[in-house]
Scaffold this motif. Sequence first.
Motif, PDB file in Angstrom:
ATOM      1  N   UNK A  79       0.806  -1.227   0.000  1.00 32.56           N
ATOM      2  CA  UNK A  79       0.000   0.000   0.000  1.00 32.56           C
ATOM      3  C   UNK A  79       0.835   1.271   0.000  1.00 32.56           C
ATOM      4  N   UNK A  80       1.985   1.258   0.684  1.00 30.03           N
ATOM      5  CA  UNK A  80       2.735   2.499   0.843  1.00 30.03           C
ATOM      6  C   UNK A  80       4.128   2.267   1.419  1.00 30.03           C
ATOM      7  N   UNK A  81       4.877   3.354   1.454  1.00 31.19           N
ATOM      8  CA  UNK A  81       6.202   3.396   2.074  1.00 31.19           C
ATOM      9  C   UNK A  81       6.129   4.433   3.185  1.00 31.19           C
ATOM     10  N   UNK A 104       3.278   6.494  -1.894  1.00 35.72           N
ATOM     11  CA  UNK A 104       3.134   5.254  -2.649  1.00 35.72           C
ATOM     12  C   UNK A 104       4.489   4.896  -3.238  1.00 35.72           C
ATOM     13  N   UNK A 105       4.618   3.706  -3.758  1.00 36.76           N
ATOM     14  CA  UNK A 105       5.896   3.286  -4.339  1.00 36.76           C
ATOM     15  C   UNK A 105       6.278   4.129  -5.557  1.00 36.76           C
ATOM     16  N   UNK A 106       5.282   4.771  -6.211  1.00 40.55           N
ATOM     17  CA  UNK A 106       5.588   5.642  -7.347  1.00 40.55           C
ATOM     18  C   UNK A 106       5.904   7.075  -6.916  1.00 40.55           C
ATOM     19  N   UNK A 107       5.930   7.333  -5.613  1.00 44.14           N
ATOM     20  CA  UNK A 107       6.299   8.648  -5.097  1.00 44.14           C
ATOM     21  C   UNK A 107       5.137   9.569  -4.775  1.00 44.14           C
ATOM     22  N   UNK A 108       3.928   9.212  -5.153  1.00 40.48           N
ATOM     23  CA  UNK A 108       2.765  10.060  -4.874  1.00 40.48           C
ATOM     24  C   UNK A 108       2.453  10.056  -3.375  1.00 40.48           C
ATOM     25  N   UNK A 109       2.044  11.206  -2.862  1.00 38.86           N
ATOM     26  CA  UNK A 109       1.721  11.321  -1.440  1.00 38.86           C
ATOM     27  C   UNK A 109       0.558  10.425  -1.053  1.00 38.86           C
ATOM     28  N   UNK A 110       0.614   9.966   0.186  1.00 41.97           N
ATOM     29  CA  UNK A 110      -0.431   9.114   0.752  1.00 41.97           C
ATOM     30  C   UNK A 110      -0.759   9.672   2.132  1.00 41.97           C
ATOM     31  N   UNK A 111      -1.980   9.521   2.550  1.00 40.72           N
ATOM     32  CA  UNK A 111      -2.350   9.914   3.902  1.00 40.72           C
ATOM     33  C   UNK A 111      -1.502   9.129   4.900  1.00 40.72           C
TER      34      UNK A 111
END
Length: 121
Positions: A79-81, A104-111
């Motif tokens: 799900x995330x880093x 996320x693994x693609x670099x996009x921000x996650x809550x």
Amino acid sequence: MVRYPVLLALAAGLAACAAPQKVGAPPRTAVPARSTTLNVKGLEAVLGKSARDLERMFGQPRLDVREFDARKLQFAGSACVLDAFLYPEGSGGAQIVTYIDARRSDGQSVDRAACVEALRK
């Protein structure tokens, strides 16, 4: 010719802002302020915790980077880093998490709170 007095005044003003350094004195290291994200719901599970607490919660970190008295632990899942930054609490205190970042693994921000929940064992 008018530019030179203006440049001199500007340079003198900037020089006045510089803090004097003692010769031979060790460089100052900035100690991060206590995180202002402590009140964010879902982050209380990790902020203020030790590395051992995080390992119990998330398992073995993917990365464990140490620099001077700071430490960064990175945990990853599908799900995330999650990056957890630990600094000593007070002078000579134990290292605790003061800030976290999630993506996320693609670099996009996650809550961040959602990432913490997704990575919990």
